[in-house]
Design a protein around this motif. Sequence first.
Motif, PDB file in Angstrom:
ATOM      1  N   LEU A   1      -5.520  -3.633 -18.338  1.00  0.00           N
ATOM      2  CA  LEU A   1      -6.145  -3.271 -17.078  1.00  0.00           C
ATOM      3  C   LEU A   1      -5.315  -3.814 -15.906  1.00  0.00           C
ATOM      4  CD1 LEU A   1      -8.544  -1.771 -15.945  1.00  0.00           C
ATOM      5  CD2 LEU A   1      -9.845  -3.864 -16.093  1.00  0.00           C
ATOM      6  N   LYS A   2      -4.771  -5.009 -16.074  1.00  0.00           N
ATOM      7  CA  LYS A   2      -3.955  -5.589 -15.012  1.00  0.00           C
ATOM      8  C   LYS A   2      -2.722  -4.728 -14.755  1.00  0.00           C
ATOM      9  CE  LYS A   2      -1.495  -9.706 -13.579  1.00  0.00           C
ATOM     10  NZ  LYS A   2      -1.115 -11.071 -13.911  1.00  0.00           N
ATOM     11  N   GLN A   3      -2.087  -4.223 -15.824  1.00  0.00           N
ATOM     12  CA  GLN A   3      -0.912  -3.377 -15.661  1.00  0.00           C
ATOM     13  C   GLN A   3      -1.239  -2.118 -14.880  1.00  0.00           C
ATOM     14  OE1 GLN A   3       0.630  -3.493 -19.858  1.00  0.00           O
ATOM     15  NE2 GLN A   3       2.454  -2.786 -18.820  1.00  0.00           N
ATOM     16  N   ILE A   4      -2.397  -1.554 -15.132  1.00  0.00           N
ATOM     17  CA  ILE A   4      -2.796  -0.341 -14.412  1.00  0.00           C
ATOM     18  C   ILE A   4      -3.037  -0.657 -12.937  1.00  0.00           C
ATOM     19  CG2 ILE A   4      -4.557   1.455 -14.224  1.00  0.00           C
ATOM     20  CD1 ILE A   4      -4.830   1.267 -17.294  1.00  0.00           C
ATOM     21  N   GLY A   5      -3.664  -1.802 -12.644  1.00  0.00           N
ATOM     22  CA  GLY A   5      -3.875  -2.215 -11.255  1.00  0.00           C
ATOM     23  C   GLY A   5      -2.569  -2.429 -10.521  1.00  0.00           C
ATOM     24  N   VAL A   6      -1.629  -3.063 -11.186  1.00  0.00           N
ATOM     25  CA  VAL A   6      -0.303  -3.275 -10.583  1.00  0.00           C
ATOM     26  C   VAL A   6       0.386  -1.932 -10.375  1.00  0.00           C
ATOM     27  CG1 VAL A   6       2.003  -4.236 -10.985  1.00  0.00           C
ATOM     28  CG2 VAL A   6      -0.026  -5.617 -11.466  1.00  0.00           C
ATOM     29  N   ALA A   7       0.240  -1.021 -11.323  1.00  0.00           N
ATOM     30  CA  ALA A   7       0.850   0.306 -11.189  1.00  0.00           C
ATOM     31  C   ALA A   7       0.300   1.033  -9.967  1.00  0.00           C
ATOM     32  CB  ALA A   7       0.605   1.127 -12.456  1.00  0.00           C
ATOM     33  N   PHE A   8      -1.017   0.927  -9.728  1.00  0.00           N
ATOM     34  CA  PHE A   8      -1.613   1.531  -8.531  1.00  0.00           C
ATOM     35  C   PHE A   8      -0.991   0.932  -7.265  1.00  0.00           C
ATOM     36  CE2 PHE A   8      -5.302   3.197 -10.961  1.00  0.00           C
ATOM     37  CZ  PHE A   8      -5.439   4.423 -10.338  1.00  0.00           C
ATOM     38  N   GLN A   9      -0.831  -0.375  -7.239  1.00  0.00           N
ATOM     39  CA  GLN A   9      -0.244  -1.032  -6.058  1.00  0.00           C
ATOM     40  C   GLN A   9       1.202  -0.607  -5.850  1.00  0.00           C
ATOM     41  OE1 GLN A   9      -0.987  -5.148  -7.047  1.00  0.00           O
ATOM     42  NE2 GLN A   9      -2.842  -5.188  -5.802  1.00  0.00           N
ATOM     43  N   LEU A  10       1.970  -0.537  -6.912  1.00  0.00           N
ATOM     44  CA  LEU A  10       3.366  -0.120  -6.798  1.00  0.00           C
ATOM     45  C   LEU A  10       3.471   1.322  -6.318  1.00  0.00           C
ATOM     46  CD1 LEU A  10       4.812  -1.733 -10.043  1.00  0.00           C
ATOM     47  CD2 LEU A  10       5.270  -2.436  -7.682  1.00  0.00           C
ATOM     48  N   TYR A  11       2.634   2.184  -6.881  1.00  0.00           N
ATOM     49  CA  TYR A  11       2.617   3.582  -6.462  1.00  0.00           C
ATOM     50  C   TYR A  11       2.296   3.685  -4.973  1.00  0.00           C
ATOM     51  CZ  TYR A  11       1.453   8.497  -6.043  1.00  0.00           C
ATOM     52  OH  TYR A  11       1.422   9.805  -5.631  1.00  0.00           O
ATOM     53  N   ALA A  12       1.241   2.989  -4.559  1.00  0.00           N
ATOM     54  CA  ALA A  12       0.832   3.020  -3.148  1.00  0.00           C
ATOM     55  C   ALA A  12       1.951   2.499  -2.248  1.00  0.00           C
ATOM     56  CB  ALA A  12      -0.441   2.218  -2.941  1.00  0.00           C
ATOM     57  N   GLY A  13       2.650   1.465  -2.694  1.00  0.00           N
ATOM     58  CA  GLY A  13       3.756   0.921  -1.913  1.00  0.00           C
ATOM     59  C   GLY A  13       4.886   1.917  -1.719  1.00  0.00           C
ATOM     60  N   ASP A  14       5.095   2.765  -2.701  1.00  0.00           N
ATOM     61  CA  ASP A  14       6.143   3.786  -2.613  1.00  0.00           C
ATOM     62  C   ASP A  14       5.678   5.064  -1.930  1.00  0.00           C
ATOM     63  OD1 ASP A  14       7.932   2.149  -3.899  1.00  0.00           O
ATOM     64  OD2 ASP A  14       7.801   3.174  -5.840  1.00  0.00           O
ATOM     65  N   ASN A  15       4.380   5.189  -1.657  1.00  0.00           N
ATOM     66  CA  ASN A  15       3.824   6.438  -1.134  1.00  0.00           C
ATOM     67  C   ASN A  15       2.951   6.226   0.096  1.00  0.00           C
ATOM     68  OD1 ASN A  15       4.563   8.682  -3.220  1.00  0.00           O
ATOM     69  ND2 ASN A  15       4.064   6.859  -4.411  1.00  0.00           N
ATOM     70  N   GLU A  16       3.438   5.429   1.024  1.00  0.00           N
ATOM     71  CA  GLU A  16       2.785   5.214   2.317  1.00  0.00           C
ATOM     72  C   GLU A  16       1.329   4.783   2.181  1.00  0.00           C
ATOM     73  OE1 GLU A  16       3.458   8.825   4.494  1.00  0.00           O
ATOM     74  OE2 GLU A  16       5.620   8.481   4.578  1.00  0.00           O
ATOM     75  N   GLY A  17       1.024   3.949   1.172  1.00  0.00           N
ATOM     76  CA  GLY A  17      -0.323   3.433   0.990  1.00  0.00           C
ATOM     77  C   GLY A  17      -1.290   4.378   0.307  1.00  0.00           C
ATOM     78  N   ARG A  18      -0.815   5.555  -0.057  1.00  0.00           N
ATOM     79  CA  ARG A  18      -1.698   6.527  -0.710  1.00  0.00           C
ATOM     80  C   ARG A  18      -1.799   6.256  -2.203  1.00  0.00           C
ATOM     81  NH1 ARG A  18       1.563  10.437   2.469  1.00  0.00           N
ATOM     82  NH2 ARG A  18       0.347  10.855   4.332  1.00  0.00           N
TER      83      ARG A  18
END
Length: 70
Positions: free
Chosen positions: A1-18
Amino acid sequence: LKQIGVAFQLYAGDNEGRLPPNQTSIPGKETWIDWLYPYATGKEAKQGWSRVDKVFRCPEWVAMGRATNA
């Protein structure tokens, strides 16, 4: 679950917070899991990957003898 949460944060960081879309009609990117796969695993997504990758598989589901590709 932690990996998925980090993945969401990384994605958002690369996509203007989306966050990734819930569902799309783009081949190979139909669900949010498809968009997060490279961030969660460090690997490029391939056809059929999301059903078998351990990051997205519930350990309880497997422990109960359910299909490993669910």
